[in-house]
Design a protein around this motif. Structure first.
Motif, PDB file in Angstrom:
ATOM      1  N   GLY A 156       0.837  -1.198   0.000  1.00 14.38           N
ATOM      2  CA  GLY A 156       0.000   0.000   0.000  1.00 14.38           C
ATOM      3  C   GLY A 156       0.867   1.242   0.000  1.00 14.38           C
ATOM      4  N   TRP A 157       0.236   2.380  -0.199  1.00 12.32           N
ATOM      5  CA  TRP A 157       0.949   3.663  -0.177  1.00 12.32           C
ATOM      6  C   TRP A 157       0.651   4.385   1.121  1.00 12.32           C
ATOM      7  N   ALA A 192       8.653   4.227  -6.326  1.00  8.04           N
ATOM      8  CA  ALA A 192       8.681   5.466  -7.101  1.00  8.04           C
ATOM      9  C   ALA A 192       7.290   6.083  -7.062  1.00  8.04           C
ATOM     10  N   TYR A 193       7.226   7.369  -7.349  1.00  2.20           N
ATOM     11  CA  TYR A 193       5.927   8.024  -7.496  1.00  2.20           C
ATOM     12  C   TYR A 193       6.080   9.199  -8.446  1.00  2.20           C
ATOM     13  N   SER A 211       4.448   3.452  -7.692  1.00  2.00           N
ATOM     14  CA  SER A 211       4.858   2.228  -8.385  1.00  2.00           C
ATOM     15  C   SER A 211       5.918   1.521  -7.555  1.00  2.00           C
ATOM     16  N   LEU A 212       5.950   0.206  -7.693  1.00  2.00           N
ATOM     17  CA  LEU A 212       6.964  -0.595  -7.041  1.00  2.00           C
ATOM     18  C   LEU A 212       7.614  -1.449  -8.127  1.00  2.00           C
ATOM     19  N   TYR A 213       8.938  -1.367  -8.198  1.00  2.00           N
ATOM     20  CA  TYR A 213       9.698  -2.051  -9.242  1.00  2.00           C
ATOM     21  C   TYR A 213      10.592  -3.118  -8.647  1.00  2.00           C
ATOM     22  N   VAL A 222       5.881  -4.189 -10.403  1.00  2.10           N
ATOM     23  CA  VAL A 222       5.238  -5.326  -9.743  1.00  2.10           C
ATOM     24  C   VAL A 222       4.000  -4.904  -8.947  1.00  2.10           C
ATOM     25  N   TRP A 223       3.802  -3.589  -8.808  1.00  2.00           N
ATOM     26  CA  TRP A 223       2.628  -3.086  -8.085  1.00  2.00           C
ATOM     27  C   TRP A 223       2.455  -1.610  -8.417  1.00  2.00           C
ATOM     28  N   GLU A 224       1.183  -1.158  -8.479  1.00  5.25           N
ATOM     29  CA  GLU A 224       0.872   0.257  -8.657  1.00  5.25           C
ATOM     30  C   GLU A 224      -0.313   0.635  -7.784  1.00  5.25           C
TER      31      GLU A 224
END
Length: 158
Positions: free
Chosen positions: A32-33, A123-124, A134-136, A142-144
């Motif tokens: 989550g963010w 990242a955002y 985003s997750l890389y 791999v996730w947004e």
């Protein structure tokens, strides 16, 4: 001897059939963010308290441990639940939790558990009305997630 070969064969097969510790199969409900010490995650079933790995994106990427302590219910304790943004953020399917961390959080991604985040890069960027997180892993997303801010902003997303 046959038994030893059978056991070794079974071990090789089992070790090949289990996935390696890769986040390419990250579940949406495990990331989550965060804005402030509030986690927005598409998971209503987190058993509290629950460990959380923070991937801070404030100024530089830092990894930190934290603890999810309780559900958040108002904008006073959780920025995404402020009046001008609550409806859209909750309708997107997010649940909100208060997080206890050693130092205050500005922006971060939270991953449930106590490890396995070394190869992940958060990242955002800004959209016209929010933040896209985003997750890389390596060069693969791999996730947004998306955070509606409730006001217009200058877009920086490509």
């Amino acid at each position: 001897m046959k038994l030893l070969l059978l056991v070794l064969s079974a071990f090789v097969v089992m070790s090949c059939s289990y996935p390696t510790q890769s986040s390419l199969d990250i579940e949406e409900s495990s990331v989550g963010w965060m804005h402030g010490n509030c986690l927005a995650i598409m998971n209503t079933n987190i058993v509290l308290p629950h460990p959380l790995m923070l991937l801070r994106v404030d100024h530089k990427v830092e990894i930190d441990k934290a603890m999810i302590i309780e559900k958040a219910t108002s904008g006073e304790e959780c920025y995404p639940l402020m009046d001008d943004r609550e409806k859209i953020n909750t309708e997107a399917g997010y649940s909100f939790y208060k997080v206890k961390s050693k130092t205050p959080v500005n922006l971060a991604l939270g991953v449930l558990g106590e490890g396995g985040v070394v190869n992940l890069k958060p990242a955002y960027c800004n959209t016209t009305e929010g933040l896209k997180f985003s997750l890389y892993e390596n060069d693969s997303v791999v996730w947004e997630g998306y955070y509606y801010l409730g006001y217009e902003s200058e877009p920086t997303c490509e």
